[in-house]
Design a protein around this motif. Structure first.
Motif, mmCIF file in Angstrom:
data_model
loop_
_atom_site.group_PDB
_atom_site.id
_atom_site.type_symbol
_atom_site.label_atom_id
_atom_site.label_comp_id
_atom_site.label_asym_id
_atom_site.label_seq_id
_atom_site.Cartn_x
_atom_site.Cartn_y
_atom_site.Cartn_z
ATOM 1 N N SER A 22 7.406 2.210 -4.990
ATOM 2 C CA SER A 22 6.282 2.099 -4.064
ATOM 3 C C SER A 22 6.668 2.544 -2.665
ATOM 4 O O SER A 22 5.839 3.099 -1.922
ATOM 5 C CB SER A 22 5.765 0.659 -4.043
ATOM 6 O OG SER A 22 5.330 0.265 -5.326
ATOM 7 N N ASP A 23 7.919 2.315 -2.282
ATOM 8 C CA ASP A 23 8.400 2.765 -0.980
ATOM 9 C C ASP A 23 8.574 4.281 -0.933
ATOM 10 O O ASP A 23 8.310 4.922 0.077
ATOM 11 C CB ASP A 23 9.745 2.099 -0.661
ATOM 12 C CG ASP A 23 9.572 0.827 0.151
ATOM 13 O OD1 ASP A 23 8.497 0.657 0.745
ATOM 14 O OD2 ASP A 23 10.498 0.005 0.178
ATOM 15 N N ALA A 24 9.016 4.867 -2.058
ATOM 16 C CA ALA A 24 9.414 6.270 -2.058
ATOM 17 C C ALA A 24 8.234 7.229 -2.123
ATOM 18 O O ALA A 24 8.285 8.300 -1.508
ATOM 19 C CB ALA A 24 10.362 6.539 -3.225
ATOM 20 N N ASN A 25 7.188 6.892 -2.867
ATOM 21 C CA ASN A 25 6.110 7.863 -3.098
ATOM 22 C C ASN A 25 4.778 7.134 -3.201
ATOM 23 O O ASN A 25 4.604 6.270 -4.064
ATOM 24 C CB ASN A 25 6.393 8.656 -4.384
ATOM 25 C CG ASN A 25 5.494 9.866 -4.518
ATOM 26 O OD1 ASN A 25 4.278 9.750 -4.516
ATOM 27 N ND2 ASN A 25 6.102 11.039 -4.643
ATOM 28 N N LYS A 26 3.843 7.510 -2.374
ATOM 29 C CA LYS A 26 2.530 6.857 -2.383
ATOM 30 C C LYS A 26 1.724 7.229 -3.616
ATOM 31 O O LYS A 26 0.821 6.482 -4.024
ATOM 32 C CB LYS A 26 1.757 7.216 -1.123
ATOM 33 C CG LYS A 26 1.395 8.689 -1.015
ATOM 34 C CD LYS A 26 0.595 8.961 0.248
ATOM 35 C CE LYS A 26 0.197 10.436 0.339
ATOM 36 N NZ LYS A 26 -0.593 10.724 1.559
ATOM 37 N N ASP A 27 2.004 8.397 -4.240
ATOM 38 C CA ASP A 27 1.288 8.794 -5.450
ATOM 39 C C ASP A 27 1.696 7.974 -6.664
ATOM 40 O O ASP A 27 0.928 7.835 -7.615
ATOM 41 C CB ASP A 27 1.522 10.280 -5.740
ATOM 42 C CG ASP A 27 0.930 11.178 -4.666
ATOM 43 O OD1 ASP A 27 -0.090 10.762 -4.071
ATOM 44 O OD2 ASP A 27 1.476 12.262 -4.406
ATOM 45 N N LEU A 28 2.910 7.436 -6.652
ATOM 46 C CA LEU A 28 3.387 6.608 -7.764
ATOM 47 C C LEU A 28 3.076 5.132 -7.560
ATOM 48 O O LEU A 28 3.227 4.333 -8.487
ATOM 49 C CB LEU A 28 4.900 6.790 -7.936
ATOM 50 C CG LEU A 28 5.387 8.202 -8.240
ATOM 51 C CD1 LEU A 28 6.899 8.218 -8.358
ATOM 52 C CD2 LEU A 28 4.750 8.744 -9.509
ATOM 53 N N LYS A 29 2.664 4.773 -6.368
ATOM 54 C CA LYS A 29 2.417 3.364 -6.052
ATOM 55 C C LYS A 29 1.325 2.733 -6.918
ATOM 56 O O LYS A 29 1.479 1.588 -7.360
ATOM 57 C CB LYS A 29 2.069 3.237 -4.572
ATOM 58 C CG LYS A 29 1.837 1.807 -4.112
ATOM 59 C CD LYS A 29 1.565 1.749 -2.616
ATOM 60 C CE LYS A 29 1.266 0.332 -2.171
ATOM 61 N NZ LYS A 29 1.017 0.251 -0.715
ATOM 62 N N PRO A 30 0.192 3.423 -7.218
ATOM 63 C CA PRO A 30 -0.828 2.790 -8.069
ATOM 64 C C PRO A 30 -0.311 2.387 -9.443
ATOM 65 O O PRO A 30 -0.651 1.317 -9.946
ATOM 66 C CB PRO A 30 -1.913 3.869 -8.164
ATOM 67 C CG PRO A 30 -1.756 4.679 -6.922
ATOM 68 C CD PRO A 30 -0.282 4.710 -6.673
ATOM 69 N N ALA A 31 0.515 3.245 -10.059
ATOM 70 C CA ALA A 31 1.074 2.899 -11.370
ATOM 71 C C ALA A 31 2.029 1.719 -11.266
ATOM 72 O O ALA A 31 2.040 0.828 -12.122
ATOM 73 C CB ALA A 31 1.784 4.108 -11.976
ATOM 74 N N ALA A 32 2.855 1.686 -10.224
ATOM 75 C CA ALA A 32 3.753 0.557 -10.013
ATOM 76 C C ALA A 32 2.968 -0.732 -9.782
ATOM 77 O O ALA A 32 3.361 -1.808 -10.245
ATOM 78 C CB ALA A 32 4.683 0.840 -8.836
ATOM 79 N N PHE A 33 1.846 -0.620 -9.071
ATOM 80 C CA PHE A 33 0.999 -1.791 -8.827
ATOM 81 C C PHE A 33 0.441 -2.343 -10.138
ATOM 82 O O PHE A 33 0.411 -3.564 -10.347
ATOM 83 C CB PHE A 33 -0.137 -1.416 -7.879
ATOM 84 C CG PHE A 33 -1.116 -2.524 -7.639
ATOM 85 C CD1 PHE A 33 -0.880 -3.471 -6.658
ATOM 86 C CD2 PHE A 33 -2.261 -2.638 -8.403
ATOM 87 C CE1 PHE A 33 -1.773 -4.508 -6.447
ATOM 88 C CE2 PHE A 33 -3.165 -3.665 -8.205
ATOM 89 C CZ PHE A 33 -2.918 -4.600 -7.212
ATOM 90 N N LEU A 34 -0.026 -1.470 -11.026
ATOM 91 C CA LEU A 34 -0.578 -1.922 -12.305
ATOM 92 C C LEU A 34 0.474 -2.658 -13.128
ATOM 93 O O LEU A 34 0.183 -3.680 -13.759
ATOM 94 C CB LEU A 34 -1.124 -0.725 -13.087
ATOM 95 C CG LEU A 34 -2.347 -0.025 -12.481
ATOM 96 C CD1 LEU A 34 -2.719 1.196 -13.302
ATOM 97 C CD2 LEU A 34 -3.526 -0.984 -12.386
#
Length: 529
Positions: free
Chosen positions: A157-169
């Motif tokens: 989540s810190d490294a890439n905002k595009d991957l943050k939604p998947a990490a959130f789920l």
């Protein structure tokens, strides 16, 4: 391509026909030579022998020519197939070459120069994919990220905002129902730890990261913090309000000495205080949490202004109070507990710990709306048997705990229930009079190891004619005693107890048949109809 194949096929057919014509001319030539030979020879017998010899030669040559013709036809067919296959492969190669050139031109246009430089030399064009991990949809990323630890999800989540939604789920699915324990101390640098139902954020950085990245998935917060003037609590307060304001419904404060007023605007429904020191300004709980429905105060909570806590809470329906420890100077005692009960008469659930029955007799008039009552006494001396019964007509669930029951006799409780359905008791099971006076549907008894003697088991079973769920912790039963309970309690659908060493499992399964589902968990027998 088809015309070429047809042309070659016709060429082979013509070649085969010519070859067959040559073979048919051979017998005629032999016949002419034999006639000339007959004219030169006058000896008739010799001429006859010569004719027989020539005939044999002709037959041999004819057989040989037939064999050669068949071999040629077979070779021609194989050759034709090989040539057709070669033409097909050649055409495919030419098509693939055109596709590769087109793909190569396309990849050179789309792939950034830096990415082209990093591609290994000689890599086939079809393997030079331009798809990046950020192009993968969240469902697929979720399957990948599900194998990661909480610290890895924070890093993603810190490294890439595009991957943050998947990490959130993934976080919401794995940790969304857990308590986030913010145990924030500046010197601690360990990664977050996960237990069965709690996430321990053991340093300040991770605490803030969890709230910033996954705040919308947090519903339970537990804060352990000893305040100072470093401004961290103000920062934590800002993060809670900014990132968790829509989802947090439960907050616990423990080991906390606040240096600032936690002016939280989150819609919290449940607030608990354990081992806390609240300054005068911080005792305005009704202003902190105007929507609070459940309040809990432990025995080690000290408040500078108790009167500011003892107020009316418009939405409160559950209250838990432990009597203050003797070392606490400003905590909850009988007087301020009676006042808070008077100011909040609409309570549906009440848990009182370490108060005696004399106090309950005094506050009985404020408990007429209570449906779930839990009482905890230190010992038998907390129960006064000479007092008149307390009428609690609306109570449906009653939990009684006696921590030190030296006499091991069931106390003569000064309570009179009219509609009780569930009873849980953690001392001694000999409470027949209480059972006879209060028809119960759910009974949970927890006490020390006990084996019934004589007719006591039958009397106990007959005192529970309406029970549907009976749990006897540490109560050992024989097969015959179990049968007595089933006979005397015809409405029973759930029955848990401890088996003796003489308990025969196969006999029980045979006697009860398929009507009961029986599970053996060590010495514990779990039966459900």
């Amino acid at each position: 391509m088809f015309l070429n194949i047809h042309k070659k096929f016709m060429t082979k057919v013509v070649r085969r026909a010519n070859r067959s014509g040559d073979l048919t001319e051979t017998p005629n030539q032999n016949e002419q030579s034999s006639q000339q030979h007959q004219q030169n020879e006058d000896d008739e017998p010799r001429e006859a022998n010569q004719q027989q010899t020539n005939q044999s030669n002709e037959e041999a040559q004819a057989d040989e020519s037939n064999e050669e013709t068949q071999a040629d036809e077979s070779n021609d067919g194989n050759l034709l197939n090989e040539e057709v296959e070669a033409d097909r492969l050649n055409d495919e190669a030419q098509g693939n070459q055109l596709d590769e050139e087109a793909l190569g031109n396309q990849s050179k246009e789309e792939v950034p120069e830096m990415l082209q430089e990093n591609m290994p030399e000689g890599l086939p064009a079809e393997l030079k994919s331009t798809t990046k991990i950020t192009d993968v949809n969240n469902d697929c990323l979720g399957f990948i990220f599900a194998h990661l630890e909480l610290a890895d999800l924070l890093s993603i989540s810190d490294a890439n905002k595009d991957l943050k939604p998947a990490a959130f789920l993934v976080y919401a699915e794995k940790y969304g129902k857990m308590v986030i324990h913010i145990q924030a101390h500046a010197a601690n640098r360990r990664s977050p730890e996960v237990s069965k139902d709690c996430v321990w954020a053991t340093n300040r950085t991770d605490s803030l990261k969890i709230m910033r990245h996954f705040g919308d998935a947090i519903s339970k917060l537990k804060i352990s913090y000893k305040g100072s003037n470093d401004g961290y609590f103000a920062e934590m307060e800002r993060y809670i309000n900014e990132y968790c304001s829509k989802t947090v419904i439960e907050i616990q404060f423990t080991l906390s000495m606040f240096s600032a007023i936690p002016n939280l605007v989150v819609p919290v429904h449940s607030v608990s205080f354990y081992s806390c020191e609240l300054a005068k300004e911080q005792c305005q709980i009704d202003e902190w949490f105007p929507n609070v429905r459940h309040l809990m105060f432990g025995s080690m909570v000290e408040m500078d202004d108790v009167k500011r806590v003892v107020v009316h809470y418009p939405h409160l329906d559950s209250l838990t109070i432990e009597k203050a420890d003797p070392i606490i100077q400003n905590g909850f005692n009988e007087a301020n507990v009676m006042e808070i009960l008077r100011l909040n008469p609409n309570l549906k659930s009440l848990h009182l710990h370490n108060f005696n029955t004399t106090f309950l007799q005094m506050v009985g008039e404020y408990l007429y709306q209570v449906k779930n009552l839990e009482l905890s006494f230190k010992n038998d001396d907390s129960i006064n048997h000479s007092e008149p019964s307390i009428r609690l007509w609306n109570v449906k669930s009653f939990v009684l705990r006696v921590k030190e029951n030296e006499s091991r006799n069931f106390p003569n409780l000064p309570f009179n229930f009219g509609n009780i359905e569930e009873f849980k008791y953690t001392s001694h099971p000999y409470c027949l009079e209480f059972f006879r006076e209060n028809p119960l549907k759910i009974v949970h008894l927890k006490f020390g190891p006990l084996t019934f003697q004589g007719d006591s088991i039958i009397d106990f079973a007959r005192a529970l004619p309406s029970v549907t769920e009976l749990v006897l912790d540490n109560c050992r039963l024989e097969v015959d005693e179990m049968i007595w309970f089933l006979d005397e309690c015809p409405m029973l659908t759930k029955f848990h107890f401890v088996k003796t060493w003489r308990f025969e499992e196969h006999v029980v399964r045979y006697d009860l048949g398929p009507e009961w589902r029986i599970e053996f968990d060590g010495n514990i027998v779990k039966m459900e109809r």
